[in-house]
Motif scaffolding. Structure first.
Motif: not given
Length: 426
Positions: A207-212, A226-233
């Motif tokens: 949909l956006s052309g890029k991964v979260p 750390g981003h994957v485990l704790r940060t919202s997309p």
């Protein structure tokens, strides 16, 4: 690794060319016995015996699956210097190539992709097969004559072979960007929930052309994890011309949940939400399309407009007549009702007068003169048609014999004189 003849390693197949190379080398070949085009994928990674055993088991299960959204596995050869599998040939390519050409997918094709991958989940997950490596490179497509895109899932269980690698080079970086949070902690202990997370990342990218979460060259694996485990997309941003169905937003939110227990991992619920998103998309498109035909029909066909006006103009001519008739009928009914009321009042008054004059004399005398009374009634009938008032005069006259029996009160002689006077007038 020394160069060897591919024909030596893949007996029974004619190698046509190389399609790509990452953790595995992909070749285009032809099966000599049937002439079918196939894709051969062989691996250059060293794996332990337990990993090869599991891969052999899952690959054997894949050979028994014949589903339109699953790339069929034709043959598995693991007892070779370089293990390989043979799959059916899909002429379109993979989703990575499609995204590279277009940048993103429109909402309709994104929903179609999600539905077809969900159908693949419905087949593999009940058999205990977890893909573990869903990404655009492992989603193939073929164009249909109708213009639609048909998607197929491939490389089931191949991620087990990648788990032994301790390096992150080339395409393996993309695998980490689609990995679920639990794959960083215990890659061998994941369940089907990890496939739903990876599918959510793929839908987000379509949909956006890029991964979260993107892993750049300057960022280390620890920072990325750390981003994957704790940060919202990040909030999803799509081209302004497109409409994002609310149900599709719900799917992205639920599939990208950090906790596997809170993540959407039911295939029937996923399919239901995707179909609802499709309905929302169609309703928006059709409501926009309906505005144009309505105005064009009005402009192109002005001639039939006067015809309904003539039909409408004739209606008021009939309605007043109907109203007048009803008014006349109502008036007639009212007049008849008034006449009936007056007649009833007259008869009531007549009976009351007769009763009042006969109460004074003796009741026995009245019975003796009943014959004369009846005679007088007959006489009044004859004369009532011309002079209805004189019937009262005759009835009063019949009461005259009662006056000889007893003296009436002072008021009665006055009524007798009145009777005499009425006789004179007669």
């Amino acid at each position: 690794m020394p160069t060897v003849s591919v024909n030596t390693h893949f007996p029974g197949y004619e190698i046509i060319g190389e399609l790509g190379r990452s953790n595995a080398r992909v070749l285009k070949a032809r099966h000599l016995e049937t002439g079918d085009l196939v894709a051969i994928k062989h691996f250059s990674l060293n794996t332990d015996a337990d990993t090869l055993r599991r891969f052999r088991l899952e690959s054997q299960l894949m050979t028994d699956i014949n589903h339109p959204n699953v790339v069929r596995v034709r043959e598995v050869q693991l007892d070779m210097p370089m293990p390989f599998i043979v799959m059916e040939w899909i002429e379109g390519g993979n989703l990575r190539t499609l995204l590279g050409e277009q940048g993103y997918l429109d909402v309709s094709n994104t929903i179609r992709l999600g539905l077809q991958v969900a159908e693949a989940f419905k087949v593999i997950h009940p058999q205990g097969i977890v893909h573990r490596d869903i990404k655009p490179e492992n989603i193939l497509f073929r164009p249909l004559p109708s213009g639609e895109i048909h998607f197929l899932l491939t490389d089931f269980g191949v991620a087990r072979l990648h788990e032994q690698s301790q390096t992150m080079t080339g395409q393996s970086l993309m695998t980490y960007e689609y990995a679920s949070p639990e794959q960083f902690d215990n890659p061998r202990g994941v369940d089907k929930a990890t496939d739903y997370y990876s599918l959510g990342v793929v839908l987000y990218e379509c949909l956006s052309g890029k991964v979260p979460f993107s892993m750049t060259d300057s960022a280390g694996i620890a920072s990325f994890m750390g981003h994957v485990l704790r940060t919202s997309p990040p909030a999803l941003q799509i081209p302004s011309e497109q409409y994002l169905p609310p149900s599709l937003e719900t799917i992205l939110e639920w599939t990208l949940a950090k906790n596997p227990a809170e993540r959407l991992n039911d295939v029937n619920e996923l399919i239901l939400l995707l179909r609802q998103a499709n309905v929302e998309q169609l309703q928006t498109s059709r409501s926009a399309d309906r505005r144009v035909p309505v105005s064009s029909r009005t402009v192109a066909a002005p001639v039939p407009t006067p015809r309904p006006l003539e039909a409408v103009a004739s209606v008021p001519d009939e309605e007043p007549a109907t109203g007048t008739n009803k008014w006349l009928i109502g008036l007639s009914v009212a007049i008849v009702a008034m006449l009936l009321v007056l007649a009833v009042l007259y008869k009531t008054h007549h009976k009351a007068t007769s009763t009042g004059t006969s109460v004074v004399p003796d009741t026995t005398t009245v019975a003796n003169d009943s014959t004369e009374t009846e005679t007088m009634v007959e006489d009044t009938t004859e004369s009532s048609s011309d002079y209805p008032v004189e019937a009262t005069t005759d009835s009063t006259k019949t009461e005259s014999p009662s006056e000889t029996v007893a003296e009436p009160p002072a008021a009665i002689p006055d009524s007798s004189r009145t009777v005499v006077d009425s006789t004179k007038s007669f």
